[in-house]
Design a protein around this motif. Structure first.
Motif, PDB file in Angstrom:
ATOM      1  N   MET A   1       0.911  -1.120   0.037  1.00  0.00           N
ATOM      2  CA  MET A   1      -0.015   0.079   0.072  1.00  0.00           C
ATOM      3  C   MET A   1       0.758   1.331   0.036  1.00  0.00           C
ATOM      4  O   MET A   1       1.884   1.172   0.892  1.00  0.00           O
ATOM      5  CB  MET A   1      -0.867   0.084   1.233  1.00  0.00           C
ATOM      6  CG  MET A   1      -1.886   1.164   1.139  1.00  0.00           C
ATOM      7  SD  MET A   1      -2.942   1.124   2.700  1.00  0.00           S
ATOM      8  CE  MET A   1      -3.718  -0.406   2.439  1.00  0.00           C
ATOM      9  N   LYS A   2       0.357   2.186  -0.837  1.00  0.00           N
ATOM     10  CA  LYS A   2       1.168   3.605  -0.900  1.00  0.00           C
ATOM     11  C   LYS A   2       0.901   4.302   0.272  1.00  0.00           C
ATOM     12  O   LYS A   2       0.076   4.236   0.985  1.00  0.00           O
ATOM     13  CB  LYS A   2       0.747   4.225  -2.189  1.00  0.00           C
ATOM     14  CG  LYS A   2       1.187   3.594  -3.586  1.00  0.00           C
ATOM     15  CD  LYS A   2       0.903   4.246  -4.635  1.00  0.00           C
ATOM     16  CE  LYS A   2      -0.412   4.973  -4.787  1.00  0.00           C
ATOM     17  NZ  LYS A   2      -0.632   5.707  -6.136  1.00  0.00           N
ATOM     18  N   ASP A   3       2.025   5.282   0.424  1.00  0.00           N
ATOM     19  CA  ASP A   3       1.726   6.205   1.585  1.00  0.00           C
ATOM     20  C   ASP A   3       0.982   7.541   1.266  1.00  0.00           C
ATOM     21  O   ASP A   3       0.600   8.278   2.076  1.00  0.00           O
ATOM     22  CB  ASP A   3       3.254   6.801   1.942  1.00  0.00           C
ATOM     23  CG  ASP A   3       4.159   5.729   2.365  1.00  0.00           C
ATOM     24  OD1 ASP A   3       3.544   5.013   3.172  1.00  0.00           O
ATOM     25  OD2 ASP A   3       5.434   5.715   2.266  1.00  0.00           O
ATOM     26  N   PHE A   4       0.712   7.663  -0.102  1.00  0.00           N
ATOM     27  CA  PHE A   4      -0.056   8.716  -0.663  1.00  0.00           C
ATOM     28  C   PHE A   4      -1.049   8.198  -1.735  1.00  0.00           C
ATOM     29  O   PHE A   4      -0.629   7.568  -2.605  1.00  0.00           O
ATOM     30  CB  PHE A   4       0.783  10.056  -0.954  1.00  0.00           C
ATOM     31  CG  PHE A   4       0.075  10.943  -1.557  1.00  0.00           C
ATOM     32  CD1 PHE A   4      -0.449  12.095  -0.890  1.00  0.00           C
ATOM     33  CD2 PHE A   4      -0.320  11.334  -2.803  1.00  0.00           C
ATOM     34  CE1 PHE A   4      -1.196  13.135  -1.175  1.00  0.00           C
ATOM     35  CE2 PHE A   4      -1.081  12.272  -3.519  1.00  0.00           C
ATOM     36  CZ  PHE A   4      -1.282  13.453  -2.433  1.00  0.00           C
ATOM     37  N   TYR A   5      -2.255   8.917  -1.666  1.00  0.00           N
ATOM     38  CA  TYR A   5      -3.192   8.410  -2.689  1.00  0.00           C
ATOM     39  C   TYR A   5      -3.795   9.747  -3.172  1.00  0.00           C
ATOM     40  O   TYR A   5      -4.057  10.896  -2.407  1.00  0.00           O
ATOM     41  CB  TYR A   5      -4.352   7.589  -2.237  1.00  0.00           C
ATOM     42  CG  TYR A   5      -3.874   6.302  -2.366  1.00  0.00           C
ATOM     43  CD1 TYR A   5      -4.249   5.281  -3.180  1.00  0.00           C
ATOM     44  CD2 TYR A   5      -3.380   5.810  -1.027  1.00  0.00           C
ATOM     45  CE1 TYR A   5      -3.752   4.018  -2.996  1.00  0.00           C
ATOM     46  CE2 TYR A   5      -2.924   4.321  -0.865  1.00  0.00           C
ATOM     47  CZ  TYR A   5      -3.117   3.556  -1.980  1.00  0.00           C
ATOM     48  OH  TYR A   5      -2.657   2.094  -1.828  1.00  0.00           O
ATOM     49  N   ASP A   6      -4.202   9.829  -4.256  1.00  0.00           N
ATOM     50  CA  ASP A   6      -4.996  11.038  -4.751  1.00  0.00           C
ATOM     51  C   ASP A   6      -6.377  11.039  -4.126  1.00  0.00           C
ATOM     52  O   ASP A   6      -6.681  12.307  -3.829  1.00  0.00           O
ATOM     53  CB  ASP A   6      -5.226  10.903  -6.395  1.00  0.00           C
ATOM     54  CG  ASP A   6      -3.947  10.988  -7.244  1.00  0.00           C
ATOM     55  OD1 ASP A   6      -3.089  11.988  -6.948  1.00  0.00           O
ATOM     56  OD2 ASP A   6      -3.895  10.300  -8.238  1.00  0.00           O
TER      57      ASP A   6
END
Length: 517
Positions: A1-6
């Motif tokens: 899982m990424k640390d930032f999402y749009d």
């Protein structure tokens, strides 16, 4: 899982999945967080009775407001099937057991049914005139549901002004009482104003008018269709579209807080590996506004009050009717129980006083007559059927002191109401599960709040709003905005929310995409 999402979407119900699919298709990194072990929220199919291979639409159960355009845009593998009957209302009058039938499409049998009940063609002529007028209103309003908000005044200019006044500006009870004379016919019309809405027909707030409008404008026709495979098929199709587009869906993620300042945002949740947080540009709240307030640390707001009793049944066979009408025909549409206009108003007065109605109005829907696929082949071959009963005027206040006892008594009264029109005991037709228990499940507003997180058990997340801007300042917006630019409502609490429609999800996605274009 990424640390930032749009975009991070709080809640994996059908609206959250709709928004996720649109946003991910547009290339935005999108994360959906769902507290339950599965997506879908109230739009799910589940095996309710132990040892019985029947997947019931446990909460929501029919589809009308989901636009065909959303289905096409997202390439949803979804079939919505028309019912052969719109409604059937058993009536006991002058010592006779009759049934008011409204076929789909209406035909000579429908006219004859009105004539047999009322003694003339006057009520049927009034019926066709009224719904023809409502249809003309629906054709104007429905296309605007997927567009930026227009003003009510601009819509009024496009329709008959007298019709607008009686359906939008004056309590609906006035129009019903002026147009129709028969108590039963009046009641059948009025019920569409009361599903999930606790109001009298002359309520000056006009929440009954708003509910009525939403029930009759879906896709410009107002037809309520059966999702083949159950409501879970709607969710599954949306979840597949969202994943296919690249959205990340995380279940068992209980969101604890939401922060947004108009530029940046973050969401914190509890999962199997403990507390986690993620930063994002936008947060979409697919939860009730009252729930969002709590996630933002805002307290003191008023919780909405749901008003319904949902009863799921599995029958070993359809019961015979005192009227002698074919149950396979009568139960194919919406089967009205004790929903004469006077009965609806009497029940409302009792419930408003905190007293369980002696004769509670309700309506029944049989999914399996239109779509038997929710039952195993062996159950279908044996003649089994599902029944869903939706009781109106069951506000949460009736269950506040003792939910369990009030639930049991409410179910007893609702089932007794159904049985009063049957030619045999209902219990003889109810199937038993693997443990020998009758296949009966009931959900009060408190049960719905506990199971799917709708505050107060309100199935619309709060009172429905008019699906247009009420002043010039709101025109051009999408009805999903909050006090913070990058925090949006994408669920049933959005303007143009309510029911299984995908409207909140679509319009929240468009709020972001149009801002970026």
């Amino acid at each position: 899982m990424k640390d930032f999402y749009d975009v991070v979407i709080v809640g994996g119900g059908h609206n959250g999945l709709t928004a996720a699919a649109y946003l991910a298709q547009a290339g935005l990194s999108t994360l959906v967080l769902e507290q339950q072990a599965h997506t879908g929220g109230a739009a799910v199919s589940q095996q309710v009775f132990p040892g019985i291979d029947a997947r019931l639409s446990r909460y929501s159960y029919l589809v009308s407001l989901l636009p065909d355009k959303i289905v096409a845009d997202l390439g949803l593998a979804l079939e919505l099937r028309s019912r052969s009957v719109a409604s059937y209302t058993p009536v006991r009058r002058d010592g006779r057991d009759l049934g008011l039938l409204v076929d789909r499409p209406e035909n000579a049998a429908t006219r004859e049914s009105f004539r047999a009940l009322t003694g003339s063609d006057a009520e049927y002529e009034a019926w066709t005139s009224f719904y023809g007028a409502v249809g003309s209103l629906a054709e104007v309003i429905a296309p605007t549901l997927l567009e930026p908000l227009v003003t009510g005044s601009s819509l009024k200019a496009r329709v008959d002004s007298a019709l607008w006044e009686e359906l939008i500006e004056r309590p609906l009870g006035e129009a019903i009482e002026r147009r129709f004379a028969d108590d039963t016919v009046r009641g059948v019309v009025a019920t569409d104003a009361l599903i999930g809405t606790f109001a009298g027909m002359h309520d000056e707030s006009l929440i009954q008018n708003r509910c009525f409008l939403y029930h009759l404008i879906g896709n410009g026709t107002g037809e309520w269709r059966v999702p083949v495979g159950g409501m879970g098929a709607v969710t599954d199709a949306l979840a597949h579209a969202a994943r296919l587009a690249g959205a990340s869906l995380v279940t068992n993620a209980s969101v604890a807080s939401v922060e947004a300042d108009g530029v940046s945002a973050s969401v914190t949740w509890m999962g199997g590996d403990g507390e986690r947080s993620v930063d994002c540009s936008y947060v979409l709240a697919n939860v009730a506004p009252a729930t969002l307030d709590a996630l933002r640390g805002r307290v003191g707001g008023q919780k909405p009050e749901g008003s319904q009793l949902k009863v799921n049944l599995l029958l070993s066979r359809l019961p015979r009717l005192k009227s002698g009408d074919d149950p396979a025909h009568a139960f194919a549409g919406t089967f009205h129980i004790d929903e004469d206009y006077s009965q609806l108003e009497s029940a409302y007065v009792s419930a408003a006083d905190g007293v369980l109605p002696a004769v509670p109005p309700s309506e029944v829907y049989c999914h399996s007559l239109t779509d038997p696929s929710i039952l195993s082949p062996s159950l279908v071959a044996s003649g089994y059927h599902t029944l869903t009963i939706f009781g109106v005027h069951f506000p949460a206040r009736l269950f506040a002191d003792d939910n369990e006892a009030a639930r049991a008594e409410s179910v007893r009264r609702v089932l007794a109401g159904l049985e009063s029109y049957l030619a045999e005991p209902l219990a003889d037709c109810i199937a038993r599960d693997a443990d020998g228990n009758l296949c009966v499940e009931a959900k009060t507003p408190y049960d719905i709040e506990a199971s799917v997180g709708m505050p107060g058990g309100h199935i619309f997340h709060g009172d429905l709003q008019w699906p247009w801007a009420t002043d010039d300042a709101g025109a051009g917006r999408w009805g999903t905005e909050t006090d913070v630019a990058n925090l949006l409502i994408c669920g049933s609490g959005a303007r143009r929310g309510g029911a299984v429609s995908g409207l909140g999800g679509h319009n929240a996605a468009m709020t972001i995409l149009t801002a970026q274009s």
